[in-house]
Design a protein around this motif. Structure first.
Motif, PDB file in Angstrom:
ATOM      1  N   ALA A 106       9.484   7.537 -42.754  1.00 38.65           N
ATOM      2  CA  ALA A 106       9.380   7.674 -41.300  1.00 38.65           C
ATOM      3  C   ALA A 106       8.382   8.747 -40.867  1.00 38.65           C
ATOM      4  O   ALA A 106       8.034   8.823 -39.689  1.00 38.65           O
ATOM      5  CB  ALA A 106      10.762   7.994 -40.708  1.00 38.65           C
ATOM      6  N   LEU A 107       7.923   9.603 -41.792  1.00 36.81           N
ATOM      7  CA  LEU A 107       7.023  10.710 -41.459  1.00 36.81           C
ATOM      8  C   LEU A 107       7.618  11.563 -40.334  1.00 36.81           C
ATOM      9  O   LEU A 107       8.754  12.012 -40.435  1.00 36.81           O
ATOM     10  CB  LEU A 107       5.634  10.182 -41.096  1.00 36.81           C
ATOM     11  N   ASP A 108       6.880  11.756 -39.236  1.00 30.11           N
ATOM     12  CA  ASP A 108       7.397  12.579 -38.138  1.00 30.11           C
ATOM     13  C   ASP A 108       8.082  11.734 -37.067  1.00 30.11           C
ATOM     14  O   ASP A 108       8.454  12.237 -36.015  1.00 30.11           O
ATOM     15  CB  ASP A 108       6.274  13.402 -37.504  1.00 30.11           C
ATOM     16  N   GLY A 109       8.239  10.425 -37.339  1.00 32.92           N
ATOM     17  CA  GLY A 109       8.894   9.553 -36.374  1.00 32.92           C
ATOM     18  C   GLY A 109       8.005   9.102 -35.246  1.00 32.92           C
ATOM     19  O   GLY A 109       8.441   8.415 -34.324  1.00 32.92           O
ATOM     20  N   GLU A 110       6.716   9.474 -35.317  1.00 30.62           N
ATOM     21  CA  GLU A 110       5.789   9.118 -34.238  1.00 30.62           C
ATOM     22  C   GLU A 110       4.483   8.542 -34.780  1.00 30.62           C
ATOM     23  O   GLU A 110       4.057   7.458 -34.357  1.00 30.62           O
ATOM     24  CB  GLU A 110       5.489  10.346 -33.377  1.00 30.62           C
ATOM     25  N   LEU A 116       9.103   3.051 -33.281  1.00 33.10           N
ATOM     26  CA  LEU A 116       9.198   3.851 -32.058  1.00 33.10           C
ATOM     27  C   LEU A 116       9.124   2.996 -30.802  1.00 33.10           C
ATOM     28  O   LEU A 116       9.891   3.190 -29.858  1.00 33.10           O
ATOM     29  CB  LEU A 116       8.089   4.910 -32.044  1.00 33.10           C
ATOM     30  N   ARG A 117       8.206   2.037 -30.764  1.00 32.75           N
ATOM     31  CA  ARG A 117       8.087   1.194 -29.571  1.00 32.75           C
ATOM     32  C   ARG A 117       9.345   0.370 -29.349  1.00 32.75           C
ATOM     33  O   ARG A 117       9.809   0.210 -28.204  1.00 32.75           O
ATOM     34  CB  ARG A 117       6.867   0.271 -29.676  1.00 32.75           C
ATOM     35  N   LEU A 118       9.929  -0.178 -30.421  1.00 24.95           N
ATOM     36  CA  LEU A 118      11.170  -0.943 -30.291  1.00 24.95           C
ATOM     37  C   LEU A 118      12.276  -0.077 -29.694  1.00 24.95           C
ATOM     38  O   LEU A 118      13.073  -0.535 -28.871  1.00 24.95           O
ATOM     39  CB  LEU A 118      11.613  -1.461 -31.664  1.00 24.95           C
ATOM     40  N   GLU A 119      12.315   1.171 -30.109  1.00 26.72           N
ATOM     41  CA  GLU A 119      13.334   2.100 -29.617  1.00 26.72           C
ATOM     42  C   GLU A 119      13.098   2.476 -28.156  1.00 26.72           C
ATOM     43  O   GLU A 119      14.024   2.444 -27.333  1.00 26.72           O
ATOM     44  CB  GLU A 119      13.325   3.344 -30.495  1.00 26.72           C
ATOM     45  N   MET A 120      11.864   2.807 -27.810  1.00 21.13           N
ATOM     46  CA  MET A 120      11.575   3.298 -26.474  1.00 21.13           C
ATOM     47  C   MET A 120      11.535   2.192 -25.423  1.00 21.13           C
ATOM     48  O   MET A 120      12.012   2.369 -24.298  1.00 21.13           O
ATOM     49  CB  MET A 120      10.229   4.046 -26.471  1.00 21.13           C
ATOM     50  N   GLU A 121      10.962   1.059 -25.777  1.00 22.31           N
ATOM     51  CA  GLU A 121      10.763  -0.002 -24.793  1.00 22.31           C
ATOM     52  C   GLU A 121      11.882  -1.038 -24.784  1.00 22.31           C
ATOM     53  O   GLU A 121      12.099  -1.686 -23.759  1.00 22.31           O
ATOM     54  CB  GLU A 121       9.427  -0.699 -25.051  1.00 22.31           C
ATOM     55  N   GLN A 122      12.578  -1.200 -25.928  1.00 23.55           N
ATOM     56  CA  GLN A 122      13.570  -2.263 -26.010  1.00 23.55           C
ATOM     57  C   GLN A 122      14.967  -1.761 -26.361  1.00 23.55           C
ATOM     58  O   GLN A 122      15.859  -2.553 -26.635  1.00 23.55           O
ATOM     59  CB  GLN A 122      13.109  -3.316 -27.035  1.00 23.55           C
ATOM     60  N   ASN A 123      15.128  -0.443 -26.352  1.00 21.35           N
ATOM     61  CA  ASN A 123      16.452   0.173 -26.564  1.00 21.35           C
ATOM     62  C   ASN A 123      17.072  -0.159 -27.913  1.00 21.35           C
ATOM     63  O   ASN A 123      18.292  -0.267 -28.025  1.00 21.35           O
ATOM     64  CB  ASN A 123      17.414  -0.227 -25.434  1.00 21.35           C
ATOM     65  N   TRP A 124      16.242  -0.312 -28.927  1.00 22.03           N
ATOM     66  CA  TRP A 124      16.771  -0.459 -30.281  1.00 22.03           C
ATOM     67  C   TRP A 124      17.240   0.897 -30.785  1.00 22.03           C
ATOM     68  O   TRP A 124      16.873   1.953 -30.264  1.00 22.03           O
ATOM     69  CB  TRP A 124      15.671  -0.967 -31.224  1.00 22.03           C
ATOM     70  N   THR A 125      18.057   0.870 -31.824  1.00 18.16           N
ATOM     71  CA  THR A 125      18.402   2.087 -32.550  1.00 18.16           C
ATOM     72  C   THR A 125      18.326   1.743 -34.030  1.00 18.16           C
ATOM     73  O   THR A 125      18.041   0.604 -34.396  1.00 18.16           O
ATOM     74  CB  THR A 125      19.787   2.622 -32.167  1.00 18.16           C
ATOM     75  N   GLY A 126      18.565   2.741 -34.867  1.00 21.71           N
ATOM     76  CA  GLY A 126      18.476   2.442 -36.286  1.00 21.71           C
ATOM     77  C   GLY A 126      18.576   3.680 -37.140  1.00 21.71           C
ATOM     78  O   GLY A 126      19.211   4.671 -36.760  1.00 21.71           O
ATOM     79  N   LEU A 127      17.911   3.639 -38.286  1.00 25.22           N
ATOM     80  CA  LEU A 127      17.965   4.710 -39.275  1.00 25.22           C
ATOM     81  C   LEU A 127      16.541   5.046 -39.713  1.00 25.22           C
ATOM     82  O   LEU A 127      15.773   4.160 -40.099  1.00 25.22           O
ATOM     83  CB  LEU A 127      18.785   4.269 -40.491  1.00 25.22           C
ATOM     84  N   LEU A 128      16.204   6.341 -39.657  1.00 28.62           N
ATOM     85  CA  LEU A 128      14.902   6.825 -40.107  1.00 28.62           C
ATOM     86  C   LEU A 128      15.102   7.689 -41.340  1.00 28.62           C
ATOM     87  O   LEU A 128      15.871   8.658 -41.309  1.00 28.62           O
ATOM     88  CB  LEU A 128      14.224   7.644 -39.001  1.00 28.62           C
ATOM     89  N   VAL A 129      14.430   7.335 -42.427  1.00 27.72           N
ATOM     90  CA  VAL A 129      14.597   8.022 -43.704  1.00 27.72           C
ATOM     91  C   VAL A 129      13.297   8.728 -44.071  1.00 27.72           C
ATOM     92  O   VAL A 129      12.245   8.087 -44.129  1.00 27.72           O
ATOM     93  CB  VAL A 129      14.991   7.021 -44.818  1.00 27.72           C
ATOM     94  N   GLU A 130      13.355  10.036 -44.326  1.00 29.70           N
ATOM     95  CA  GLU A 130      12.151  10.804 -44.663  1.00 29.70           C
ATOM     96  C   GLU A 130      12.513  11.974 -45.586  1.00 29.70           C
ATOM     97  O   GLU A 130      13.158  12.937 -45.159  1.00 29.70           O
ATOM     98  CB  GLU A 130      11.486  11.337 -43.396  1.00 29.70           C
ATOM     99  N   PRO A 131      12.104  11.916 -46.862  1.00 28.63           N
ATOM    100  CA  PRO A 131      12.494  12.947 -47.825  1.00 28.63           C
ATOM    101  C   PRO A 131      11.606  14.186 -47.846  1.00 28.63           C
ATOM    102  O   PRO A 131      12.026  15.239 -48.347  1.00 28.63           O
ATOM    103  CB  PRO A 131      12.387  12.210 -49.163  1.00 28.63           C
ATOM    104  N   ASP A 132      10.378  14.103 -47.328  1.00 29.03           N
ATOM    105  CA  ASP A 132       9.470  15.249 -47.335  1.00 29.03           C
ATOM    106  C   ASP A 132       9.990  16.276 -46.324  1.00 29.03           C
ATOM    107  O   ASP A 132      10.048  16.016 -45.119  1.00 29.03           O
ATOM    108  CB  ASP A 132       8.063  14.780 -46.953  1.00 29.03           C
ATOM    109  N   ARG A 144      14.364  11.377 -31.633  1.00 29.00           N
ATOM    110  CA  ARG A 144      14.483   9.927 -31.746  1.00 29.00           C
ATOM    111  C   ARG A 144      15.921   9.488 -31.508  1.00 29.00           C
ATOM    112  O   ARG A 144      16.875  10.184 -31.869  1.00 29.00           O
ATOM    113  CB  ARG A 144      14.018   9.459 -33.124  1.00 29.00           C
ATOM    114  N   LYS A 145      16.097   8.318 -30.905  1.00 28.39           N
ATOM    115  CA  LYS A 145      17.430   7.788 -30.601  1.00 28.39           C
ATOM    116  C   LYS A 145      17.916   6.915 -31.775  1.00 28.39           C
ATOM    117  O   LYS A 145      18.285   5.757 -31.609  1.00 28.39           O
ATOM    118  CB  LYS A 145      17.389   6.986 -29.297  1.00 28.39           C
TER     119      LYS A 145
END
Length: 384
Positions: A106-110, A116-132, A144-145
Motif C-alpha cells: 500500500a506504500l503511503d496509501g496515496e 484510494l479512488r474507490l474509497e473516496m468516491e464510492q465509499n468502499w473500505t478494506g485492508l491496506l497492508v504495508e510492511p516497510d 484512510r477509511k
C-alpha cells in the motif's frame, strides 16, 4: 438501599477483577504468541487471530483525509500500470457499487494507490497492508477509511519473520518510486536486483502473516478487489491463498519472471508501433517476429496464468511488460457475467500478441494502447 448498593459494589468489583484477569491472561498469551510468530503457527489458530486483532490491525480512521497530492497525477513520476488499473476498475465498478478491497503493497496509501479512488468516491473500505516501517508511518497519517496492517503477506500458511531489502538515496530524500521497491529477501532474490551506484541498500525485519489470518481476523470471506504488488513474492503468496475459503472477484497482480535477461527484452522503436499479429500480417522478417515471440514469452508467463485459471479465473488483461500487472476475474462473479466471454475463450492464455509493446519510453499513453482490444472500449468480449 444498603443491600442494593452492596450488591452493586460487589458486582462492579467482580467485573473489575474479571477484566483485570482477562488483561493478564491476554498479556501472557500475547507474550507466548509473539515468540511463536516467527513460525510455524497455524493460520487459523484462535490465539493467533486474537493477537493479530490486538497487535497488527489498525481500524479505519474517523478523521478527515490528510492527503498530500490527492491522486497520483501531481506526483513527479507516474507508472502506466496505475492508469491501466484505474481504467479497468472504472469499467468494472459503477459509481453506486460498494465493496471491500485488499491492497498489499500500500506504500503511503496515496501514491499510485489502486484503492484510494474507490474509497473516496464510492465509499468502499478494506485492508491496506504495508510492511516497510517508513512507508507505514506515512500511511497512518493519511487517515484512510480502511483497516491498516504493518505486516507482509506470508508465503506460507503460517506467520514468519523476514528480512526486508530497502533502496534508499544517500544524502537526499528517497523518491516514492524507490520506496515502492522494498522487497522480502529470499533465497531466490537476485543480488543485483535494483542495483544502482547512486543508491544504498538497507535491511530491516518484518512480520509476515498469512492472508487467511488477516481476513479471518476481520471476519471477511469475500473480497471484491485484491491488489497484490509485493515485489517478487506474489506467486508464493498466491499458492498459499485459501481460494476454497475466501472468494476474490478481481485480482490485479504484479508479476515478473525473476531470472529473465532484461537486456533481451528490447526491440527497435519502429517495431513497437505494431502488434505481433500486425507484424505477421505485414510480412516482417522471421527474426523480428521470433524476437517479438520471445519477448511476449517472458511478459506472458504461461505457468502463472495457468495457475490462476486452475483456481477458477479468467485472464482478463495484462500490461504486457517485464514487470507486468495481470488482471484476473473470477468466473463465478457478477463482473465476469458482464464480460460475455465465449466458451472457447474462457481459458485463454494469450493477450499480448494483440497489443503493442510498451517497452520504449513515452511521454503520453492512450487507453487503446494498453487495454486488451477484446474488452475495450466496451467490456463485452468481441472477436479481433
Amino acid at each position: 438501599m444498603f443491600v442494593v448498593e452492596a450488591k452493586i459494589q460487589f458486582t462492579t468489583t467482580k467485573s473489575m477483577m474479571k477484566f483485570q484477569n482477562n488483561l493478564e491472561t491476554n498479556k501472557v498469551l500475547d507474550e507466548e504468541i509473539a515468540v511463536r510468530m516467527a513460525g510455524p503457527l497455524r493460520s487459523d489458530d484462535p490465539a493467533l487471530i486474537g493477537y493479530i486483532r490486538r497487535q497488527y490491525l489498525q481500524p479505519p480512521s474517523k478523521g478527515s483525509y490528510h492527503l498530500t497530492h490527492l491522486y497520483p497525477f501531481n506526483y513527479k513520476l507516474i507508472i502506466i500500470t496505475w492508469l491501466f488499473v484505474d481504467s479497468i476498475l472504472r469499467d468494472f465498478y459503477p459509481e453506486n457499487k460498494k465493496g471491500f478491497f485488499v491492497e498489499a503493497g500500500a506504500l503511503d496509501g496515496e501514491y499510485m494507490s489502486n484503492t484510494l479512488r474507490l474509497e473516496m468516491e464510492q465509499n468502499w473500505t478494506g485492508l491496506l497492508v504495508e510492511p516497510d516501517r517508513d512507508n507505514y508511518k506515512l500511511l497512518l497519517k493519511k487517515n484512510r477509511k480502511a483497516w491498516l496492517s504493518p505486516t507482509c503477506l506470508s508465503m506460507y500458511d503460517y506467520p514468519n519473520e523476514v528480512i526486508l531489502t530497502k533502496m534508499r538515496n544517500p544524502n537526499k530524500e528517497i523518491t516514492w518510486l524507490n520506496r515502492a521497491t522494498t522487497y522480502v529477501k529470499t533465497a531466490d532474490s537476485p543480488e543485483e536486483y535494483y542495483e544502482n551506484t547512486a543508491k544504498i541498500t538497507q535491511y530491516d525485519t518484518a512480520q509476515c502473516v498469512p492472508t487467511r489470518s488477516l481476513l479471518i481476523a476481520l471476519n471477511i470471506s469475500h473480497v471484491d478487489f485484491f491488489s497484490l504488488d509485493i515485489e517478487m513474492t506474489e506467486e508464493p503468496v498466491l499458492r498459499s491463498f485459501p481460494f476454497d475459503e475466501i472468494s476474490v472477484d478481481v485480482w490485479v497482480i504484479e508479476h515478473r519472471v525473476i531470472n529473465a535477461d532484461v537486456k533481451l527484452l528490447t526491440e527497435p522503436a519502429h517495431l513497437t508501433n505494431y502488434t505481433l499479429i500486425e507484424m505477421e500480417q505485414r510480412g516482417f522478417s522471421a527474426a523480428e517476429i521470433k524476437h517479438r515471440h520471445d519477448i511476449i514469452g517472458v511478459f506472458e508467463d504461461k505457468e502463472f496464468i495457468h495457475f490462476m485459471i486452475s483456481k477458477g479465473y479468467y485472464y482478463f488483461d495484462s500490461t504486457c511488460a517485464f514487470i507486468g500487472d495481470f488482471v484476473f476475474v473470477r468466473k463465478a462473479s457478477e463482473v465476469y457475467k458482464m464480460l460475455k466471454v465465449p466458451e472457447k475463450e474462457e481459458n485463454r492464455t494469450e493477450i499480448c500478441k494483440f497489443k503493442k509493446m510498451l517497452i520504449q519510453p513515452r511521454t503520453s499513453y492512450t487507453h487503446a494502447e494498453y487495454r486488451d482490444p477484446h474488452h475495450y472500449p466496451h467490456l463485452q468480449f468481441k472477436e479481433i
